[in-house]
Design an enzyme around this catalytic site. Structure first.
Site, short mmCIF file in Angstrom:
data_model
loop_
_atom_site.label_atom_id
_atom_site.label_comp_id
_atom_site.label_asym_id
_atom_site.label_seq_id
_atom_site.Cartn_x
_atom_site.Cartn_y
_atom_site.Cartn_z
N GLY A 67 27.58 41.40 29.11
CA GLY A 67 28.57 41.10 28.09
C GLY A 67 29.97 41.43 28.58
N GLU A 90 42.94 36.71 31.10
CA GLU A 90 42.55 35.30 31.24
C GLU A 90 41.30 35.14 32.10
OE1 GLU A 90 44.29 30.97 32.72
OE2 GLU A 90 45.69 32.53 32.10
#
Length: 290
Positions: A67, A90
């Protein structure tokens, strides 16, 4: 009205430090929340332009298993209600899309354009490897557009004032030479030497063709400035066969750096060109990992 100039580096650490301290509460504006990934968009003005696909894929593989370990930082999108613009993170956003995530943990903050740029510069310089031209453009934007002094920018990113000034000077090079630097065909040392040349592009082509060192480049520039003619490129190199060219492309993509194969009858050299110690560390990591 006079705008107070904030300490950039400390401001970033404070903002990012809140990620671990802010309780998850999707109903509180400005808190940590899970946001649908399609509502999150990149900041088109962020300093970093180039992302290694190999690195993104590696991070995506990690995200599929573990995750997203650290939330990204976003602000409400200035021109789209209900959407968000990335301030920091990003790479995680790109990798999360590859990993097939539908939501992304994000810390939402109300930030103006100056704060967004400052945080973007600091995160990229301190955490990732911007190429010299990306870094120089970011510094110039902070100095010229947002009124920071070179000393303030240097202090914010933990670099010397001369480092900032020397990088910004590289923006005076012709576009093709700047692209050579971005593509790691020449180093920042070569580029600094070429600043003193009457024809930086011609000398840059010569440096690449002959594989000249920074010291050789400096000697060429001194000779040119003293009235001596720069040596011409001798005979052009023989064209490489398509298999060798394809191998160079494959190796360059695998390592994220420019790779040159020099073969002479089955004996030769494999050259990997890097522009910083960070890039050297990265290629060593890739070559030695299990």
């Amino acid at each position: 009205m006079m705008v107070e100039k904030r300490g950039l580096g400390r401001g970033l650490s404070a903002l990012l430090g809140e990620v671990e301290e802010t309780p998850v509460d999707a109903g509180v504006a400005g808190g940590l929340r899970d946001i649908p990934i399609e509502l999150i968009h990149r900041n088109e003005k962020q300093p970093r332009w180039v992302f290694s696909e190999d690195e993104i894929e590696e991070l995506a593989a990690s995200i599929r298993i573990k995750g997203v370990l650290q939330p990204i930082l976003v602000r409400p999108a200035p021109d789209r209600d209900g959407h968000f613009e990335i301030v920091a993170g990003e790479r995680r956003w790109r990798a999360s899309q590859k990993a097939g995530l539908h939501v992304l943990p994000a810390l939402v903050r109300e930030l103006d354009d100056i704060q967004v740029l400052e945080i973007g510069v600091i995160e990229n310089v301190q955490r990732t490897a911007l190429n010299p031209i990306e870094e120089a453009n970011a510094y110039q934007q902070l100095v010229e557009v947002h009124g920071r002094s070179a000393a303030e920018v240097a202090d914010a990113v933990g670099k010397s004032r001369s480092h900032v000034a020397n990088l910004v000077r590289l923006l005076a090079l012709p576009d093709p030479v700047r692209h050579y630097l971005m593509e790691s065909k020449i180093t920042a040392g070569h580029a600094r030497a070429l600043l003193g040349a009457a024809d930086p592009l011609a000398l840059a082509d010569l440096v690449i063709a002959k594989g000249l060192s920074v010291r050789d480049t400096e000697s060429l520039v001194r000779k040119e400035s003293s009235g001596g003619a720069a040596p011409k490129v001798s005979a052009s190199k023989p064209a490489k066969d398509t298999d060798t060219q394809a191998l160079e492309v494959d190796l360059s993509e695998a390592l994220g750096l420019t790779v040159e194969v020099i073969d002479k009858g089955g004996v030769g050299e494999l050259r990997v060109k890097y522009a910083s110690l960070e890039q050297l560390d990265e290629v060593c990591r890739r070559l030695t990992r299990a």
